[in-house]
Design an enzyme around this catalytic site. Structure first.
Site, PDB file in Angstrom:
ATOM      1  N   GLU A 165      -8.422 -74.178   4.348  1.00  0.00           N
ATOM      2  CA  GLU A 165      -7.103 -73.865   3.792  1.00  0.00           C
ATOM      3  C   GLU A 165      -6.618 -75.047   2.955  1.00  0.00           C
ATOM      4  OE1 GLU A 165      -3.790 -73.839   6.751  1.00  0.00           O
ATOM      5  OE2 GLU A 165      -5.419 -74.028   8.192  1.00  0.00           O
ATOM      6  N   CYS A 196      -5.548 -71.456   9.555  1.00  0.00           N
ATOM      7  CA  CYS A 196      -6.514 -72.023  10.508  1.00  0.00           C
ATOM      8  C   CYS A 196      -7.430 -70.960  11.112  1.00  0.00           C
ATOM      9  CB  CYS A 196      -5.775 -72.773  11.611  1.00  0.00           C
ATOM     10  SG  CYS A 196      -4.673 -74.037  10.965  1.00  0.00           S
ATOM     11  N   HIS A 217      -6.975 -72.814  19.390  1.00  0.00           N
ATOM     12  CA  HIS A 217      -6.649 -73.571  18.187  1.00  0.00           C
ATOM     13  C   HIS A 217      -5.623 -74.632  18.578  1.00  0.00           C
ATOM     14  CE1 HIS A 217      -5.345 -74.835  14.351  1.00  0.00           C
ATOM     15  NE2 HIS A 217      -4.164 -74.245  14.431  1.00  0.00           N
TER      16      HIS A 217
END
Ligand code: COA
Length: 391
Positions: free
Chosen positions: A83, A115, A237
């Site tokens: 990203e 993400c 994450h």
């Protein structure tokens, strides 16, 4: 759970940057109580790229040990997730393809959704290998997380790349069906094309993450997934490592389980060792959590791991993997620990210079100072072209 054709992560390797800024140094600069960084968000330090490092040099450095071990013959696809893209058209993976000398008979693409993109790349790869199990896919997730100096996001920066070889009969982790999916249109984190730094509403993002976790978990169960109690560990994450603790507490609560702190630490404690010192590596973050778990956890043979991939904006996916017998013989624990330990500390002033560095957009010849001791470097921007070299 579909386990008939075993496909998954055959090898995993990560790379990070030349420099590191400790949160002690950041706290001394901005007058913050260090407890907020070390305990409140769970971060010790953040990786800082040298002037001649970027998502390509990190991605190539992460992938090189994989091609050295397995060769390149069977790799017909490279999927580069990021990203923090360096070009609006050309896939960063094409530069990596060139630096690594991959076969011309390959497709190379770049994938984006904050993400989450690393997981989109993994799922794309699994589908390709399922179609033709003789092929292997090189997945690279590489990002430099950057917020404005002095903004609330600053202590949650970082940089790293994870490379994974996706193959049939994998040596590390078999990835299972089904996946639980969730998408919701929220503005918790974004980066307009005209900005180098991301914009984030951090508190909104925490809520959006928890909603997405809940939504993807519910879909996972509806699709016939495993019961919560079957998992030995969970890789979340980690925009900051404390987020994994918040998320797992939420999942236990949603499932009606006891939210005991010791149980949360048991389930995710080993997944945070790299992220706490590297910082947020966006697309790579959850796979750094996996590397940390495999490198530091107890024997996980045949154990189920839950993966919770979240990308702001937002898309989330919950899926499961099973650790393959003999996996420890294929780990790169010493190299990973060295990648973290070899970084050189910088003070706030030096970090600030690197943070604010940008290329003139005049199309001139702009050589880049030699700084990295890594295997690849960005040598120049010349006539709007990025020039990479093998050191
Ligand atoms: N000792 C221990 N803990 C402390 C503390 C101290 N001295 N001072 C504060 N804290 C705790 C707070 O209680 C809070 O914990 P909690 O969330 O469990 O309540 C935590 O530290 C953070 O404090 P907060 O006041 O919320 O910090 P902030 O307003 O600076 O925001 C983030 C923190 C993480 C939201 C911010 O850094 C951010 O936006 N980061 C970007 C996140 C991101 O990338 N999201 C997108 C991808 S998912």
């Amino acid at each position: 759970m579909t386990q008939d054709a075993a496909i998954g992560i055959h090898d995993l390797s990560f790379a990070t940057t030349e420099f590191v800024l400790t949160h002690q140094a950041l706290a001394a600069h901005d007058g913050t109580d260090i407890g907020k960084y070390h305990v409140g968000i769970g971060q010790q330090s953040m990786s800082v790229p040298a002037a001649d490092e970027d998502i390509v040099t990190m991605g190539a450095a992460a992938a090189a040990p994989i091609t050295a071990r397995h060769g390149t013959d069977q790799i017909r696809t490279v999927v580069f997730a990021t990203e923090t893209s360096i070009d609006q058209s050309k896939a960063a993976g094409v530069y990596v393809h060139s630096l690594l000398g991959l076969p011309s008979s390959a497709r190379v693409v770049e994938i984006k959704q904050a993400c989450y993109a690393g997981t989109a790349a993994l799922q794309f790869a699994l589908g390709l290998v399922r179609r033709d199990p003789s092929q292997r896919v090189l997945v690279i997730a590489s990002d430099v997380s950057k917020y404005d100096l002095g903004s609330p996001g600053e202590p949650t920066q970082g940089a790293a790349a994870v490379a994974m070889l996706i193959a049939a009969d994998p040596a590390l982790v078999r990835i299972e069906d089904p996946s639980g999916l969730y998408t919701a249109d929220v503005m918790d984190f974004w980066r307009p094309n005209y900005r180098d730094t991301a914009l984030v509403d951090g508190h909104e993002s925490i809520n959006a993450y928890l909603q997405a976790l809940e939504g993807s978990w519910k879909d996972y169960i509806e699709q016939g997934g495993r019961a919560l109690g079957e998992f030995s560990a969970f890789c979340y994450h980690q925009p900051f490592t404390k987020m994994a603790y918040k998320a797992h507490r939420h999942l236990l609560h949603v499932c009606g389980h006891d939210t005991d702190a010791a149980e949360i630490t048991r389930a995710i404690g080993h997944t945070t060792a790299y992220n706490t010192v590297v910082g947020n590596s966006y697309t790579a973050s959850m796979y750094l959590a996996l590397a940390s778990l495999l490198d530091h956890g107890e024997d996980l043979t045949d154990k189920a791991i839950g993966f919770i991939s979240y990308g702001s904006g937002s898309v989330a996916e919950f899926f499961a993997g099973t650790v393959v017998p003999g996996y420890r013989e294929h780990l790169r624990t010493a190299e990973h620990q060295e990648a973290v330990a070899r970084r050189k500390p910088v003070d706030y002033a030096r970090y600030g210079e690197l943070h604010e560095r940008s290329f003139p957009a005049d199309g001139g010849d702009h050589p880049v100072p030699r700084e990295t001791s890594g295997p690849y470097r960005l040598a120049a921007l010349s006539r709007h072209k990025r020039i990479y070299e093998v050191r």
